[in-house]
Design an enzyme around this catalytic site. Structure first.
Site, PDB file in Angstrom:
ATOM      1  N   CYS A 115      13.670   1.171 -25.787  1.00 38.41           N
ATOM      2  CA  CYS A 115      13.359   1.762 -27.102  1.00 38.41           C
ATOM      3  C   CYS A 115      11.854   1.778 -27.395  1.00 38.41           C
ATOM      4  O   CYS A 115      11.412   2.506 -28.280  1.00 38.41           O
ATOM      5  CB  CYS A 115      14.102   1.007 -28.195  1.00 38.41           C
ATOM      6  SG  CYS A 115      15.886   1.126 -28.026  1.00 38.41           S
ATOM      7  N   HIS A 254      10.362   2.909 -34.795  1.00 39.32           N
ATOM      8  CA  HIS A 254      11.534   3.211 -33.979  1.00 39.32           C
ATOM      9  C   HIS A 254      12.759   3.065 -34.867  1.00 39.32           C
ATOM     10  O   HIS A 254      12.877   2.099 -35.622  1.00 39.32           O
ATOM     11  CB  HIS A 254      11.597   2.248 -32.788  1.00 39.32           C
ATOM     12  CG  HIS A 254      12.936   2.237 -32.122  1.00 39.32           C
ATOM     13  ND1 HIS A 254      13.543   3.404 -31.699  1.00 39.32           N
ATOM     14  CD2 HIS A 254      13.801   1.221 -31.830  1.00 39.32           C
ATOM     15  CE1 HIS A 254      14.725   3.095 -31.163  1.00 39.32           C
ATOM     16  NE2 HIS A 254      14.899   1.783 -31.244  1.00 39.32           N
ATOM     17  N   ASN A 284      20.257   5.529 -33.352  1.00 37.46           N
ATOM     18  CA  ASN A 284      19.184   5.038 -32.484  1.00 37.46           C
ATOM     19  C   ASN A 284      19.129   5.919 -31.232  1.00 37.46           C
ATOM     20  O   ASN A 284      20.021   5.869 -30.398  1.00 37.46           O
ATOM     21  CB  ASN A 284      19.481   3.576 -32.120  1.00 37.46           C
ATOM     22  CG  ASN A 284      18.403   2.952 -31.252  1.00 37.46           C
ATOM     23  OD1 ASN A 284      17.552   3.647 -30.703  1.00 37.46           O
ATOM     24  ND2 ASN A 284      18.451   1.636 -31.115  1.00 37.46           N
TER      25      ASN A 284
HETATM   26  N1  ACO Z   1      32.898  -2.067 -36.966  1.00 31.40           N
HETATM   27  C1  ACO Z   1      33.530  -3.059 -37.544  1.00 31.40           C
HETATM   28  N2  ACO Z   1      33.368  -4.354 -37.193  1.00 31.40           N
HETATM   29  C2  ACO Z   1      32.478  -4.608 -36.220  1.00 31.40           C
HETATM   30  C3  ACO Z   1      31.768  -3.597 -35.567  1.00 31.40           C
HETATM   31  C4  ACO Z   1      32.000  -2.280 -35.969  1.00 31.40           C
HETATM   32  N3  ACO Z   1      31.373  -1.226 -35.428  1.00 31.40           N
HETATM   33  N4  ACO Z   1      30.952  -4.144 -34.642  1.00 31.40           N
HETATM   34  C5  ACO Z   1      31.147  -5.482 -34.703  1.00 31.40           C
HETATM   35  N5  ACO Z   1      32.086  -5.753 -35.656  1.00 31.40           N
HETATM   36  C6  ACO Z   1      32.609  -7.042 -36.051  1.00 31.40           C
HETATM   37  C7  ACO Z   1      32.491  -8.082 -34.974  1.00 31.40           C
HETATM   38  O1  ACO Z   1      33.578  -7.992 -34.050  1.00 31.40           O
HETATM   39  C8  ACO Z   1      32.552  -9.359 -35.766  1.00 31.40           C
HETATM   40  O2  ACO Z   1      33.902  -9.624 -36.092  1.00 31.40           O
HETATM   41  P1  ACO Z   1      34.466 -11.122 -36.113  1.00 31.40           P
HETATM   42  O3  ACO Z   1      33.653 -11.824 -37.156  1.00 31.40           O
HETATM   43  O4  ACO Z   1      35.895 -10.918 -36.442  1.00 31.40           O
HETATM   44  O5  ACO Z   1      34.194 -11.645 -34.740  1.00 31.40           O
HETATM   45  C9  ACO Z   1      31.838  -8.990 -37.061  1.00 31.40           C
HETATM   46  O6  ACO Z   1      31.830  -7.547 -37.121  1.00 31.40           O
HETATM   47  C10 ACO Z   1      30.401  -9.482 -37.091  1.00 31.40           C
HETATM   48  O7  ACO Z   1      29.803  -9.138 -35.846  1.00 31.40           O
HETATM   49  P2  ACO Z   1      28.280  -9.330 -35.591  1.00 31.40           P
HETATM   50  O8  ACO Z   1      27.917  -8.788 -34.246  1.00 31.40           O
HETATM   51  O9  ACO Z   1      27.929 -10.746 -35.869  1.00 31.40           O
HETATM   52  O10 ACO Z   1      27.733  -8.382 -36.723  1.00 31.40           O
HETATM   53  P3  ACO Z   1      26.295  -8.290 -37.331  1.00 31.40           P
HETATM   54  O11 ACO Z   1      26.330  -8.539 -38.768  1.00 31.40           O
HETATM   55  O12 ACO Z   1      25.291  -9.038 -36.518  1.00 31.40           O
HETATM   56  O13 ACO Z   1      25.999  -6.719 -37.144  1.00 31.40           O
HETATM   57  C11 ACO Z   1      24.792  -5.310 -35.650  1.00 31.40           C
HETATM   58  C12 ACO Z   1      26.033  -6.164 -35.860  1.00 31.40           C
HETATM   59  C13 ACO Z   1      24.823  -4.153 -36.630  1.00 31.40           C
HETATM   60  C14 ACO Z   1      24.795  -4.778 -34.224  1.00 31.40           C
HETATM   61  C15 ACO Z   1      23.555  -6.193 -35.917  1.00 31.40           C
HETATM   62  O14 ACO Z   1      23.616  -7.372 -35.161  1.00 31.40           O
HETATM   63  C16 ACO Z   1      22.288  -5.492 -35.588  1.00 31.40           C
HETATM   64  O15 ACO Z   1      21.896  -4.574 -36.283  1.00 31.40           O
HETATM   65  N6  ACO Z   1      21.570  -5.914 -34.524  1.00 31.40           N
HETATM   66  C17 ACO Z   1      20.409  -5.226 -34.080  1.00 31.40           C
HETATM   67  C18 ACO Z   1      20.821  -4.491 -32.892  1.00 31.40           C
HETATM   68  C19 ACO Z   1      20.160  -3.161 -32.744  1.00 31.40           C
HETATM   69  O16 ACO Z   1      19.717  -2.503 -33.644  1.00 31.40           O
HETATM   70  N7  ACO Z   1      20.133  -2.772 -31.513  1.00 31.40           N
HETATM   71  C20 ACO Z   1      19.621  -1.510 -31.160  1.00 31.40           C
HETATM   72  C21 ACO Z   1      18.920  -1.597 -29.880  1.00 31.40           C
HETATM   73  S1  ACO Z   1      17.541  -2.626 -29.980  1.00 31.40           S
HETATM   74  C22 ACO Z   1      16.443  -1.798 -30.780  1.00 31.40           C
HETATM   75  O17 ACO Z   1      16.389  -0.615 -30.738  1.00 31.40           O
HETATM   76  C23 ACO Z   1      15.517  -2.612 -31.617  1.00 31.40           C
END
Ligand code: ACO
Length: 327
Positions: A115, A254, A284
């Protein structure tokens, strides 16, 4: 004393026609529009058609950037394509685009920093132009992340989209450079810390598996590091150039996640109206997200010639970085 600056002559973008909404995704995996919007700010993403490749997206954005610059393809002697989803392992997607543009001189290569790819590519191209090695560059970010997603993994497949964006840069000699008042790329910082390589990666590749693989991510870990790393590198750039947040006209981050963007802007003291946001509609698009956002903000008249623009990105590796330029 004469210095050379890499000045932006034009920009362009391309998004595939097909739009996949959060509700469309909710029919495939156990998710909802509400969950995706609340956690990421994403409502929809564009998906490349069958038979539409990263080079096609990159080529369309390059043509748009050349038209915007009022230049012909023959004026270009350097093509740098930032991508993690190339058409082939080799040759570089850049040479496919070069051939399609009918260019036979100069250099063309791909650069991969996930990214952060566009920030790396812009910095490398700027160095090659300001050293006098090349005259005019196409710097392209192009991705088809839809091809490396595990469409059964709701934790990742909701986050990404396809697209491309491009800038035309020209090496311009400036007498008695006025530093921060000059147009062009003014300063850059690039970072990497490979100790985090297992937090965001693709589980395939020519050497290890002889497969393409799928994107894997520890979302929380990425989130935890993102704001800190982005704020550190942008702060470093502002310190080095003696700028304050008030003096930045536009912040073009980004587009990973709305919460990361808002958190970074807050930490840096940048007011929300200066922040360019496309993640809601593009999701993204990895290395393509910054030039896509730039093209939108230039196209609708927000970014104007003479504006001071701060670009930043963070991604797999981890890699991260920032570029300060005057449009
Ligand atoms: N829909 C519904 N529920 C979901 C989904 C979804 N799409 N994805 C995960 N969940 C669930 C999980 O299974 C988990 O359930 P559980 O508690 O029963 O186990 C719950 O939601 C919480 O999961 P987490 O992964 O802890 O959720 P979090 O609040 O951290 O959000 C997310 C996830 C949105 C990916 C967040 O961690 C994030 O934004 N991280 C940054 C990642 C990113 O942006 N990456 C892009 C590439 S890197 C870059 O470009 C910078």
């Amino acid at each position: 004393m004469t210095v050379r600056r890499s000045v932006v002559r034009g920009c362009g973008a391309y998004l595939p026609k097909t739009i996949l909404t959060n509700n469309d995704l909710a029919k495939r995996v156990d998710t909802s529009d509400e969950w995706i919007v609340q956690r990421t700010g994403i409502s929809q993403r564009h998906i490349a058609a069958d038979g539409e490749f990263t080079s096609d997206l990159g080529l369309a954005s390059a043509k748009a950037a050349l038209a915007d610059a009022g230049l012909d393809a023959g004026d270009i002697d350097l093509i740098v394509v930032a991508t993690s989803t190339p058409d082939y392992t080799f040759p570089a997607t850049a040479v496919t685009i070069q051939a399609a543009l009918g260019i036979t001189n100069g250099a063309a290569f791909d650069l991969q920093a996930v990214c952060t790819g566009f920030v790396y590519a812009l910095t490398v191209a700027d160095q090659m132009l300001s050293s006098g090695l090349h005259e005019r560059a196409l710097v392209i970010g192009a991705e088809t992340f839809s091809r490396i997603l595990d469409w059964e993994d709701r934790g990742t497949c909701v986050l990404f989209g396809d697209g491309a964006g491009a800038l035309v840069l020209e090496s311009v000699a400036v007498d008695d450079g006025n530093g921060i008042d000059d147009r062009g790329v003014l300063a850059a910082r690039l970072r990497a810390d490979g100790r985090h390589c297992d937090k965001l990666y693709v589980d395939g590749g020519p050497s290890r598996t002889q497969t393409v693989g799928h994107l894997r991510m520890e979302g929380r870990e990425v989130f935890k590091h993102a704001v800190t790393m982005i704020a550190e590198v942008v702060d470093d750039l502002m310190d080095a150039t003696g700028l304050t947040a008030d003096e930045i006209d536009w912040f073009v981050p980004h587009q990973a996640n709305r919460r990361i963007i808002d958190g970074s802007a807050r930490k840096l003291g940048l007011s929300p109206e200066k922040v360019v946001i496309t993640v809601d509609r593009h999701a993204n698009t990895s290395a393509a997200s910054i030039p896509l956002a730039l093209s939108e903000a230039v196209g609708d008249g927000r970014i104007k010639q003479g504006d001071l623009v701060m670009l930043e990105a963070m991604g797999g590796g981890f890699t991260w970085g920032a570029v300060l330029l005057r449009w």
